[in-house]
Design an enzyme around this catalytic site. Sequence first.
Site, PDB file in Angstrom:
ATOM      1  N   TYR A  16      -9.510  14.883  -6.629  1.00  0.00           N
ATOM      2  CA  TYR A  16      -8.561  14.379  -7.624  1.00  0.00           C
ATOM      3  C   TYR A  16      -7.739  15.513  -8.219  1.00  0.00           C
ATOM      4  O   TYR A  16      -6.507  15.415  -8.333  1.00  0.00           O
ATOM      5  CB  TYR A  16      -9.330  13.641  -8.709  1.00  0.00           C
ATOM      6  CG  TYR A  16      -8.471  12.858  -9.672  1.00  0.00           C
ATOM      7  CD1 TYR A  16      -7.723  11.768  -9.245  1.00  0.00           C
ATOM      8  CD2 TYR A  16      -8.439  13.188 -11.027  1.00  0.00           C
ATOM      9  CE1 TYR A  16      -6.952  11.028 -10.127  1.00  0.00           C
ATOM     10  CE2 TYR A  16      -7.672  12.455 -11.921  1.00  0.00           C
ATOM     11  CZ  TYR A  16      -6.937  11.377 -11.467  1.00  0.00           C
ATOM     12  OH  TYR A  16      -6.171  10.644 -12.355  1.00  0.00           O
ATOM     13  N   LYS A  59      -3.690  15.888  -7.867  1.00  0.00           N
ATOM     14  CA  LYS A  59      -2.813  15.910  -9.035  1.00  0.00           C
ATOM     15  C   LYS A  59      -2.104  17.257  -9.188  1.00  0.00           C
ATOM     16  O   LYS A  59      -0.963  17.316  -9.670  1.00  0.00           O
ATOM     17  CB  LYS A  59      -3.608  15.557 -10.294  1.00  0.00           C
ATOM     18  CG  LYS A  59      -4.093  14.107 -10.322  1.00  0.00           C
ATOM     19  CD  LYS A  59      -2.950  13.112 -10.145  1.00  0.00           C
ATOM     20  CE  LYS A  59      -3.399  11.676 -10.367  1.00  0.00           C
ATOM     21  NZ  LYS A  59      -2.293  10.708 -10.193  1.00  0.00           N
ATOM     22  N   ASP A  62       0.864  -1.173   0.000  1.00  0.00           N
ATOM     23  CA  ASP A  62       0.000   0.000   0.000  1.00  0.00           C
ATOM     24  C   ASP A  62       0.902   1.225   0.000  1.00  0.00           C
ATOM     25  O   ASP A  62       1.594   1.497   0.989  1.00  0.00           O
ATOM     26  CB  ASP A  62      -0.883  -0.021   1.250  1.00  0.00           C
ATOM     27  CG  ASP A  62      -1.723   1.236   1.421  1.00  0.00           C
ATOM     28  OD1 ASP A  62      -1.669   2.133   0.547  1.00  0.00           O
ATOM     29  OD2 ASP A  62      -2.431   1.332   2.448  1.00  0.00           O
TER      30      ASP A  62
END
Length: 248
Positions: free
Chosen positions: A153, A157, A62
């Site tokens: 998201y 990013k 992970d």
Amino acid sequence: MGIQNRVALITGSASGMGKQTALRFAEQGAAVVINDIDAEKVRATVDEFSARGHRVLGAVADIGNKAAVDGMVKQTIDAFGRIDILVNNAGMERAGALRKLSEADWDVTINVNLKGTFLCTQAVHGHMVENKHGRIVNIASRAWLGGAGQTPYSSAKAGVVGMTRALAIELGRAGITVNCVAPGLIHTPMWDELPEKDQQFLLSRQPTGKLGEPDDIANTLLFLADDDSGFVTGQVLYVCGGRSLFAG
């Protein structure tokens, strides 16, 4: 000079873009480390690559967990003696209107996309500094420019892009390049999970009118990982069929 006999650790490489990238790197003579949180997928990919005669190692980890990442890096160095290339490919998205997003949606998106990139880079960079050579390539997304319903998201990013630029400055004199690839619409399992009406809407806003393929990303990553790309650093390369030309 290529990447022959280099060692590449590619996160999230048991499927999709990551797997295709690992395959392209292996075909060019690199030893590759297949990482995923899914042990069965890792095992299947390692078996597939081994059957083709490639040098490959499976690492179930992970990437949002520091101990797991440190263990993966140690496993790689124990097996191959070094890490020359790191591709921070693993990622996921929780999309939705701001009012509907939960704290858990935010946390898991940041944990995988941003924290995971930080932890993996931190774990390998000292080894690269010692060797005075390294290629680090981060996967961002055209979404870092912003998109409705993509708050976690896009934030993650955008953080990856900022991290890429900061690390390119910090690590440049150690012979390490740090770059970023920002894909657009790529045919991956994430794409296949979208409802057809959403797929059609997205394609209608695509200048090329079509999806990219994982190999489009893999070839770009291969260029940035190459020994001959040492003067390219701190850059964001869009592989998006022109989608980055339009906002939203």
